[in-house]
Every structure is written in C-alpha cells, then in structure tokens.
Design an enzyme around this catalytic site. Structure first.
Site, short mmCIF file in Angstrom:
data_model
loop_
_atom_site.label_atom_id
_atom_site.label_comp_id
_atom_site.label_asym_id
_atom_site.label_seq_id
_atom_site.Cartn_x
_atom_site.Cartn_y
_atom_site.Cartn_z
N LYS A 76 40.37 50.76 34.47
CA LYS A 76 41.00 49.63 34.04
C LYS A 76 40.77 48.93 32.70
O LYS A 76 39.70 49.32 32.00
CB LYS A 76 40.45 48.56 34.95
CG LYS A 76 41.08 47.11 35.15
CD LYS A 76 40.28 46.29 36.38
CE LYS A 76 41.06 45.04 36.44
NZ LYS A 76 40.70 44.35 37.76
N SER A 151 44.10 42.56 40.99
CA SER A 151 44.42 42.96 39.62
C SER A 151 44.28 44.36 39.34
O SER A 151 45.09 44.81 37.98
CB SER A 151 43.87 42.00 38.94
OG SER A 151 42.30 42.29 38.97
N SER A 175 40.22 42.58 44.03
CA SER A 175 41.07 43.20 43.25
C SER A 175 41.02 44.68 42.88
O SER A 175 41.72 45.48 42.39
CB SER A 175 40.52 42.91 41.44
OG SER A 175 41.39 41.70 41.27
N1 GLN Z 1 43.46 38.32 43.24
C1 GLN Z 1 42.25 37.58 42.87
C2 GLN Z 1 42.40 36.40 41.67
O1 GLN Z 1 43.47 36.36 41.45
C3 GLN Z 1 41.12 38.38 42.60
C4 GLN Z 1 41.09 38.97 41.30
C5 GLN Z 1 39.98 39.64 40.99
O2 GLN Z 1 39.47 40.37 41.94
N2 GLN Z 1 39.80 40.27 39.80
O3 GLN Z 1 41.55 35.93 41.28
#
Ligand code: GLN
Length: 469
Positions: A76, A151, A175
């Site tokens: 990532k 994400s 994410s």
């Molecule tokens: N989708 C969640 C958010 O928007 C989780 C993001 C993540 O785990 N980095 O915060």
C-alpha cells in the site's frame, strides 16, 4: 487457480522456477490487466527490484532462503521504502520520496522478498472504495464497473487479479478486510501493537494496523509470522512477552445476531452468512447467539476518535516540511493554499470534523465520551470471549458496489464499515474469508474476530471455513 506462497517457495527451492521468471510473470500480468484495473500507482525502481532479485538468488544458492524469499509483494502506498515514491494516495505527497525504510519493509527486504510496486489507496487511507485516491479509482477484478473496496483497494485487487500472491495494506476501520471481501481474497487485520507501524503514514494512531492479503489463509499466516515482532521504534508495539494467547479452543462461534441482522444488510449476504454458519456447524463447531452490548455505537465512536487523530496527524502536511508547497503572501496563507491544493474533499471533511471534536467545549462532549464508550466495548468483547473462541459477522453489509454509487454520499459510504469498525475500536484481530459468490458473481465473505493476540485462532477458523468453499 493462482499458486500459493508455499507452492512458489517449493518451486524456487527445487529450481523449477527462477526468481527472475516469477518477477517477469508478475510484470506481464500487470501489463495485461493494469489499464483496466488500476491497482497500482507505480512499480518500484528497477534498482530496488534488481537488488532484491540478486539477494533472493543468493539466499537460495547459499541455503538461507526463507518462505518469503523471492516472493513478489505489492505495498500500500502509505508504507515507506527508502528512496522510493510514497504518496499516500494524495496529491500533497505527489513527489515525496521516502527517506528511510519502515520496520516491516526492512524486515521483508532482509527476507529477500521482491518489492514490486505501490498499491493505489484512498487518500491517506480515508475511504471504502479507493475512489478518494487523488490518482483515480481501482476497479474490482471480478467486475470492473464496481469498486475494489478501500482504502487498501489496490492491495486487494493486486492479489485478486493475480499480479502477486501477497500484498500489504493497513486497516484503521476495515481497510484490509472490506476490500479483501469485495475482491474475494483473504485479508487480516492484526492485533493492535502486533505489527510495527514505524514507517507507515499515520491516519488514526490508536486504530491503525498493517496486515497482509493473500489468496489463502496459509499465505496470510506466512506473512504475519514474519512481520509480527516487537519493535523499539514503535512505542505501541507489544513486547515479546505480551504476545501469547494460550487458552484452549472451545470450538464455539459467537454470532451477534441482532447486530448482524440490522437494517441495510443485504438479504443475499445474510443468506450466505447463515449458510456458512450451518456448514461450520456440520464441520463440528457450535454456533451460539451472543449479544455484544453497545456494538452498534462503534461506528459513531469511530467517526469521533478517528477524525480527531486524523486532524492531529495530518497537521504535519503544512507545505513546509513535506510535499506540495504553494507559496502565499504570508506563511499562514501558504499553509492554507498548500492544504487546499493538496487535500481532497474527504480528507478535508475529516480534518474539520476532528478539529471540531477536539475543540475546547466539545472535547468532553465528544472525544472523552467516545473514549468512555470505547472502554465499555473492550469490556464487552472480553466478556463475550469468555464464552466463545471467535465472533462471526459478514465482513460487509453488501457485496462490491458500483463505481460512483456512493461517492457523493459519505454517510452511506461510512456504513460499508459497520461490521469491521468495532474490531479497530477494541484493538483485536480479525480475518476476512471468501465464502462464495452472489447472483452477480461477486464475492461474499465472512469475518472472524478473535481476542487480543488470537491470530492463530483466526487461522484455524479461517482454514476450517476455507475448506468448505
Ligand atoms: N473505510 C474506513 C474509513 O473511511 C476505514 C479506513 C481504514 O481502515 N483506513 O475511515
């Protein structure tokens, strides 16, 4: 069927496959599919890739190769690799080159892993679809009109599309697990403190964890075993003697029934979840309905604590020390201009929200209260884990949604995380396992949640479930 890490390792060891051929194969697949999927923000430099290939070959030659030697990885783009670009999916870091290796990166380099490329992601890991990336969305390899999740959408899609057998992502509220579910691969959110966060761009520091994606539980376990160790460079890293879990397994799975069956959860998702439970029952596990009090408050708690931490962590992008710098007449104007030009809408929304909940007068009403609920949730999970080995939920309330479907409706986007967020609030580990396909041929997944340091329980349960599909 993609080859597993163990299979590739055997072939590399026997010499029926060379590291070069494996890397070339990965690059070829990327070339064929990437224009459609856009899982990557770029490959690492040839200098780095070639150095790692050379190192891996030497390790095989002198018999010091380990399971991950020669295995190609996608990271990532919030993980720092010395000398390489690391954008965090943001325009503000478009030209930022990392000046050191993160601890996990360093470890994988030492193991002779091949660091192949940088995965697309929602800007600074904020999002559930990768549509918040400043570089365009990643498409779901199962259906390119749909999102890959987020994400860590690029990391999940890279494995799902067969670029690499394994990748790394980060999970602050889901994410890793949510994109794993959307892309039909296995994803692990590790215990808070299990994996060093040194050299990872911080989002919500009390919630962030790094973890692996793979096509099977064994591969995810192989990566976890290498990246989980105590690190003096991360003050939240668990000491070696605080990493054990030795309670015997009861073979009981807890299901928070009313939470799982709440409004908004897709009927097909529920039917698949219940069928998976039935199959696990047939395989010798007991299913027990449990109630985790206040679990439904986790999402609200998350959207107070996370933005508070985001607003603090992102203060460092000031147009002076890192990345994009737009000059203004005064330094404060330069600060505003740089942040306005560099940050996307979702990031700005969260900085505003976080600044608000931390402001004088609201700190007690929001931030402190959210922390109290967090403590209650920790106690609740501990209580339930006295009775069961794991808690099971679907990973996501729906299968992968269409590109553009939720991008203008933040609230409905946030709801994609209802089942994953409580895990980060409590700090426990959880795994997402594919459980077949829906009527649109999109992957379903089940999430198992274990007590602190219970990753091995997750692998045991994950393998039991994996065998049924
Ligand atoms: N989708 C969640 C958010 O928007 C989780 C993001 C993540 O785990 N980095 O915060």
């Amino acid at each position: 069927m993609q080859k597993t890490v163990a299979q590739l390792h055997e072939e590399l060891k026997k010499g029926t496959l060379t590291v070069e051929a494996l890397v070339l194969g990965a690059k070829k697949t990327i070339k064929e599919k990437e224009s459609e999927i856009h899982a990557l923000l770029g490959l690492y430099s040839d200098t780095l890739i070639d150095a790692q290939i050379k190192k891996a070959k030497e390790m095989f030659a002198n018999k010091t190769a380990t399971m991950l030697t020669g295995i190609p990885f996608i990271f990532k783009d919030n993980l720092l690799v010395q000398g390489e670009l690391a954008t965090g999916g943001s325009k503000i870091l478009e030209n930022y080159h990392a000046v050191y290796d993160g601890t996990v990166v360093k470890k994988l380099k030492e193991q002779g892993a091949i660091l192949l490329g940088r995965a697309n992601m929602d800007e600074f890991a904020m999002g559930s679809s990768t549509e918040n990336s400043a570089y365009g969305p990643t498409k779901n390899p199962h259906d390119t009109t749909r999102v890959a999740g987020g994400s860590s959408g690029g990391s999940a899609a890279s494995v799902s599309a067969g670029y690499v057998p394994v990748s790394l992502g980060s999970d602050t509220g889901g994410s890793i697990r949510q994109p794993a579910a959307f892309c039909g691969v296995v994803g692990l959110k590790t215990t808070y403190g299990a994996v060093s966060r040194f050299g990872v761009m911080a989002m919500g520091s009390s919630l962030d964890q790094i973890g692996p994606f793979g096509t099977c539980v064994d591969d995810v376990e192989a990566v976890f075993d290498v990246i989980s160790f105590s690190d003096p460079l991360d003050s939240t890293s668990l000491p070696e003697n605080a990493r054990t879990y030795d309670k015997p397994l009861k073979k009981i799975i807890g299901v928070p029934r009313s939470f799982v069956e709440q409004k908004g959860v897709d009927k097909e998702v529920l039917a698949n979840f219940n069928e998976s439970l039935k199959n696990l029952e047939k395989a010798g596990y007991t299913i027990k309905d449990v109630s985790v009090n206040h679990i439904e408050k986790a999402l609200s708690v998350y959207y107070i604590l996370m933005p508070a931490e985001v607003s603090s962590n992102l203060a460092r992008y000031d147009g002076i020390r890192y990345g994009l710098s737009v000059p203004g007449d005064t330094s404060i104007k330069g600060y505003f201009e740089s942040r306005t030009a560099g940050f996307g809408d979702e990031v700005r929304r969260r900085i505003l929200l976080g600044t608000y909940v931390l402001s004088s007068g609201y700190y007690d009403a929001y931030y402190n209260k959210a922390n109290l609920v967090k403590d209650m949730l920790v106690k609740e999970f501990n209580r339930v884990f006295e009775e069961v080995d794991v808690i099971a939920t679907p990973t996501t309330p729906t299968t992968a949604f269409k590109v553009g479907e939720k991008s203008h409706d933040p609230l409905s986007m946030y709801l994609a995380d209802i089942f994953t967020v409580p895990v980060n609030i409590v700090g426990v580990p959880a795994i997402s396992i594919p459980t077949g396909k829906d009527s649109n041929n999109l992957p379903f997944s089940m999430q198992f949640i274990a007590p602190h340091n219970g990753e091995k329980i997750l692998f045991t349960y994950g393998r039991a479930l994996e065998r049924l599909y």
